[in-house]
Write a protein that holds these residues in place. Structure first.
Motif, PDB file in Angstrom:
ATOM      1  N   ARG A  23       7.878   0.964   9.816  1.00 15.25           N
ATOM      2  CA  ARG A  23       7.489   1.556   8.544  1.00 15.25           C
ATOM      3  C   ARG A  23       8.486   2.675   8.225  1.00 15.25           C
ATOM      4  NH1 ARG A  23       1.889   2.639   8.682  1.00 15.25           N
ATOM      5  NH2 ARG A  23       2.326   3.729  10.598  1.00 15.25           N
ATOM      6  N   VAL A  24       8.831   2.787   6.948  1.00 22.11           N
ATOM      7  CA  VAL A  24       9.688   3.876   6.492  1.00 22.11           C
ATOM      8  C   VAL A  24       8.806   5.114   6.345  1.00 22.11           C
ATOM      9  CG1 VAL A  24      11.175   4.732   4.641  1.00 22.11           C
ATOM     10  CG2 VAL A  24      11.245   2.300   5.281  1.00 22.11           C
ATOM     11  N   VAL A  25       9.202   6.203   6.992  1.00 26.70           N
ATOM     12  CA  VAL A  25       8.501   7.478   6.868  1.00 26.70           C
ATOM     13  C   VAL A  25       9.530   8.546   6.503  1.00 26.70           C
ATOM     14  CG1 VAL A  25       6.644   6.897   8.493  1.00 26.70           C
ATOM     15  CG2 VAL A  25       8.721   7.973   9.346  1.00 26.70           C
ATOM     16  N   GLU A  26       9.058   9.586   5.854  1.00 26.66           N
ATOM     17  CA  GLU A  26       9.944  10.685   5.521  1.00 26.66           C
ATOM     18  C   GLU A  26       9.704  11.824   6.497  1.00 26.66           C
ATOM     19  OE1 GLU A  26      10.838  13.550   1.767  1.00 26.66           O
ATOM     20  OE2 GLU A  26      10.666  11.387   1.393  1.00 26.66           O
ATOM     21  N   GLU A  27      10.795  12.288   7.104  1.00 23.22           N
ATOM     22  CA  GLU A  27      10.706  13.364   8.075  1.00 23.22           C
ATOM     23  C   GLU A  27      11.815  14.367   7.773  1.00 23.22           C
ATOM     24  OE1 GLU A  27      11.278  13.426  12.786  1.00 23.22           O
ATOM     25  OE2 GLU A  27       9.625  12.156  12.094  1.00 23.22           O
ATOM     26  N   ASP A  28      11.447  15.593   7.506  1.00 18.36           N
ATOM     27  CA  ASP A  28      12.404  16.639   7.158  1.00 18.36           C
ATOM     28  C   ASP A  28      13.298  16.231   5.991  1.00 18.36           C
ATOM     29  OD1 ASP A  28      11.453  18.253   9.261  1.00 18.36           O
ATOM     30  OD2 ASP A  28      12.828  17.314  10.689  1.00 18.36           O
ATOM     31  N   GLN A  55      13.130   7.857   7.813  1.00 17.50           N
ATOM     32  CA  GLN A  55      13.206   7.413   9.207  1.00 17.50           C
ATOM     33  C   GLN A  55      12.408   6.130   9.326  1.00 17.50           C
ATOM     34  OE1 GLN A  55      14.424   9.546  11.891  1.00 17.50           O
ATOM     35  NE2 GLN A  55      15.155  11.021  10.382  1.00 17.50           N
ATOM     36  N   LEU A  56      12.636   5.383  10.382  1.00 19.54           N
ATOM     37  CA  LEU A  56      11.830   4.207  10.667  1.00 19.54           C
ATOM     38  C   LEU A  56      11.025   4.457  11.924  1.00 19.54           C
ATOM     39  CD1 LEU A  56      14.296   1.229  10.024  1.00 19.54           C
ATOM     40  CD2 LEU A  56      12.542   2.131   8.517  1.00 19.54           C
ATOM     41  N   GLU A  57       9.743   4.084  11.872  1.00 17.90           N
ATOM     42  CA  GLU A  57       8.907   4.179  13.060  1.00 17.90           C
ATOM     43  C   GLU A  57       8.195   2.850  13.242  1.00 17.90           C
ATOM     44  OE1 GLU A  57       6.096   7.384  12.520  1.00 17.90           O
ATOM     45  OE2 GLU A  57       4.723   6.119  11.401  1.00 17.90           O
ATOM     46  N   GLU A  58       8.092   2.435  14.498  1.00 23.47           N
ATOM     47  CA  GLU A  58       7.448   1.159  14.786  1.00 23.47           C
ATOM     48  C   GLU A  58       5.964   1.241  14.459  1.00 23.47           C
ATOM     49  OE1 GLU A  58       7.257  -2.218  18.289  1.00 23.47           O
ATOM     50  OE2 GLU A  58       8.231  -0.305  18.690  1.00 23.47           O
ATOM     51  N   VAL A  59       5.434   0.187  13.847  1.00 19.35           N
ATOM     52  CA  VAL A  59       4.010   0.117  13.531  1.00 19.35           C
ATOM     53  C   VAL A  59       3.272  -0.163  14.834  1.00 19.35           C
ATOM     54  CG1 VAL A  59       2.222  -1.154  12.285  1.00 19.35           C
ATOM     55  CG2 VAL A  59       4.407  -0.647  11.170  1.00 19.35           C
ATOM     56  N   GLU A  60       2.417   0.762  15.233  1.00 17.78           N
ATOM     57  CA  GLU A  60       1.711   0.614  16.502  1.00 17.78           C
ATOM     58  C   GLU A  60       0.240   0.265  16.323  1.00 17.78           C
ATOM     59  OE1 GLU A  60       2.546   3.885  19.102  1.00 17.78           O
ATOM     60  OE2 GLU A  60       4.706   3.628  18.873  1.00 17.78           O
ATOM     61  N   ASN A  64       0.817  -1.220   0.000  1.00 17.14           N
ATOM     62  CA  ASN A  64       0.000   0.000   0.000  1.00 17.14           C
ATOM     63  C   ASN A  64       0.849   1.269   0.000  1.00 17.14           C
ATOM     64  OD1 ASN A  64      -2.308  -1.642   0.149  1.00 17.14           O
ATOM     65  ND2 ASN A  64      -2.237  -1.649   2.381  1.00 17.14           N
ATOM     66  N   ASP A  65       1.807   1.332  -0.926  1.00 20.13           N
ATOM     67  CA  ASP A  65       2.695   2.493  -1.083  1.00 20.13           C
ATOM     68  C   ASP A  65       3.551   2.773   0.142  1.00 20.13           C
ATOM     69  OD1 ASP A  65       1.787   2.972  -3.693  1.00 20.13           O
ATOM     70  OD2 ASP A  65       0.080   4.136  -2.952  1.00 20.13           O
ATOM     71  N   ASN A  66       3.768   1.790   1.003  1.00 21.78           N
ATOM     72  CA  ASN A  66       4.641   1.918   2.160  1.00 21.78           C
ATOM     73  C   ASN A  66       5.676   0.806   2.124  1.00 21.78           C
ATOM     74  OD1 ASN A  66       3.519   4.136   3.864  1.00 21.78           O
ATOM     75  ND2 ASN A  66       1.701   2.848   3.777  1.00 21.78           N
ATOM     76  N   THR A  67       6.815   1.071   2.762  1.00 21.61           N
ATOM     77  CA  THR A  67       7.848   0.060   2.924  1.00 21.61           C
ATOM     78  C   THR A  67       7.922  -0.302   4.396  1.00 21.61           C
ATOM     79  OG1 THR A  67       9.106   0.978   1.077  1.00 21.61           O
ATOM     80  CG2 THR A  67      10.302  -0.465   2.594  1.00 21.61           C
ATOM     81  N   TYR A  68       7.949  -1.604   4.667  1.00 19.09           N
ATOM     82  CA  TYR A  68       7.995  -2.104   6.037  1.00 19.09           C
ATOM     83  C   TYR A  68       9.213  -3.004   6.207  1.00 19.09           C
ATOM     84  CZ  TYR A  68       3.175  -0.512   6.122  1.00 19.09           C
ATOM     85  OH  TYR A  68       2.041   0.245   6.045  1.00 19.09           O
ATOM     86  N   LEU A  97       0.508  -7.334   8.795  1.00 15.73           N
ATOM     87  CA  LEU A  97       1.888  -7.408   8.323  1.00 15.73           C
ATOM     88  C   LEU A  97       2.609  -8.609   8.919  1.00 15.73           C
ATOM     89  CD1 LEU A  97       2.750  -3.625   8.538  1.00 15.73           C
ATOM     90  CD2 LEU A  97       2.448  -4.958   6.443  1.00 15.73           C
ATOM     91  N   ASP A  98       2.332  -8.899  10.187  1.00 15.42           N
ATOM     92  CA  ASP A  98       2.940 -10.053  10.841  1.00 15.42           C
ATOM     93  C   ASP A  98       2.569 -11.338  10.100  1.00 15.42           C
ATOM     94  OD1 ASP A  98       4.335 -11.497  12.986  1.00 15.42           O
ATOM     95  OD2 ASP A  98       2.321 -12.112  13.585  1.00 15.42           O
ATOM     96  N   GLU A  99       1.328 -11.446   9.690  1.00 14.76           N
ATOM     97  CA  GLU A  99       0.874 -12.623   8.956  1.00 14.76           C
ATOM     98  C   GLU A  99       1.620 -12.751   7.627  1.00 14.76           C
ATOM     99  OE1 GLU A  99      -3.266 -14.100   6.973  1.00 14.76           O
ATOM    100  OE2 GLU A  99      -3.386 -13.260   9.002  1.00 14.76           O
ATOM    101  N   ILE A 100       1.787 -11.633   6.927  1.00 11.75           N
ATOM    102  CA  ILE A 100       2.498 -11.647   5.647  1.00 11.75           C
ATOM    103  C   ILE A 100       3.960 -12.018   5.851  1.00 11.75           C
ATOM    104  CG2 ILE A 100       3.279 -10.230   3.703  1.00 11.75           C
ATOM    105  CD1 ILE A 100       0.637  -8.610   4.081  1.00 11.75           C
ATOM    106  N   PHE A 101       4.610 -11.370   6.825  1.00  9.90           N
ATOM    107  CA  PHE A 101       6.020 -11.674   7.092  1.00  9.90           C
ATOM    108  C   PHE A 101       6.187 -13.140   7.492  1.00  9.90           C
ATOM    109  CE2 PHE A 101       6.959  -7.009   7.787  1.00  9.90           C
ATOM    110  CZ  PHE A 101       7.920  -6.918   6.790  1.00  9.90           C
ATOM    111  N   THR A 102       5.303 -13.650   8.340  1.00 11.06           N
ATOM    112  CA  THR A 102       5.392 -15.040   8.788  1.00 11.06           C
ATOM    113  C   THR A 102       5.285 -16.001   7.613  1.00 11.06           C
ATOM    114  OG1 THR A 102       4.513 -14.484  10.975  1.00 11.06           O
ATOM    115  CG2 THR A 102       4.362 -16.784  10.295  1.00 11.06           C
TER     116      THR A 102
END
Length: 100
Positions: free
Chosen positions: A59-64, A68-73, A31-35, A81-86
């Motif tokens: 998730r990769v996010v753009e900041e300034d 950056q990487l931010e944890e998926v909460e 969905n246009d995001n990188t994890y 995503l866990d199901e897909i990665f598994t």
């Protein structure tokens, strides 16, 4: 032929400026995001053995203008995503068994 395994490692800074090392297990475009699926690397072998093997999804996010990487909460997204990665991990493991 060199069959030695070299993990892809990344160091992240937390909000307190502490460094944490992770092994990159896998990346996923969704969905246009990188994890990233990241497994913590511990300082001592005892800590590594005592860990529960839990990996974290970022998730990769753009900041300034910087990535950056931010944890998926979001629980639902993290579960999806866990199901897909598994499934991907299991597929890789099955492929390795077939090669042996």
């Amino acid at each position: 032929m060199n069959d030695e395994y070299e993990p892809d490692l990344i160091v992240l800074l937390d909000d307190d400026g502490e460094e944490h090392s992770f092994e990159i297990l896998d990346t996923l475009e969704q969905n246009d995001n990188t994890y990233y699926a990241l497994l913590p690397i511990y300082d001592g072998p005892e800590d590594q053995v005592e860990s529960d093997g839990q990996y974290y999804i970022f998730r990769v996010v753009e900041e300034d203008g910087e990535e950056q990487l931010e944890e998926v909460e979001d629980d639902d997204l993290r579960d999806e995503l866990d199901e897909i990665f598994t499934e991907r991990f299991e597929s890789l493991y099955e492929d390795d068994e077939e090669d042996d």
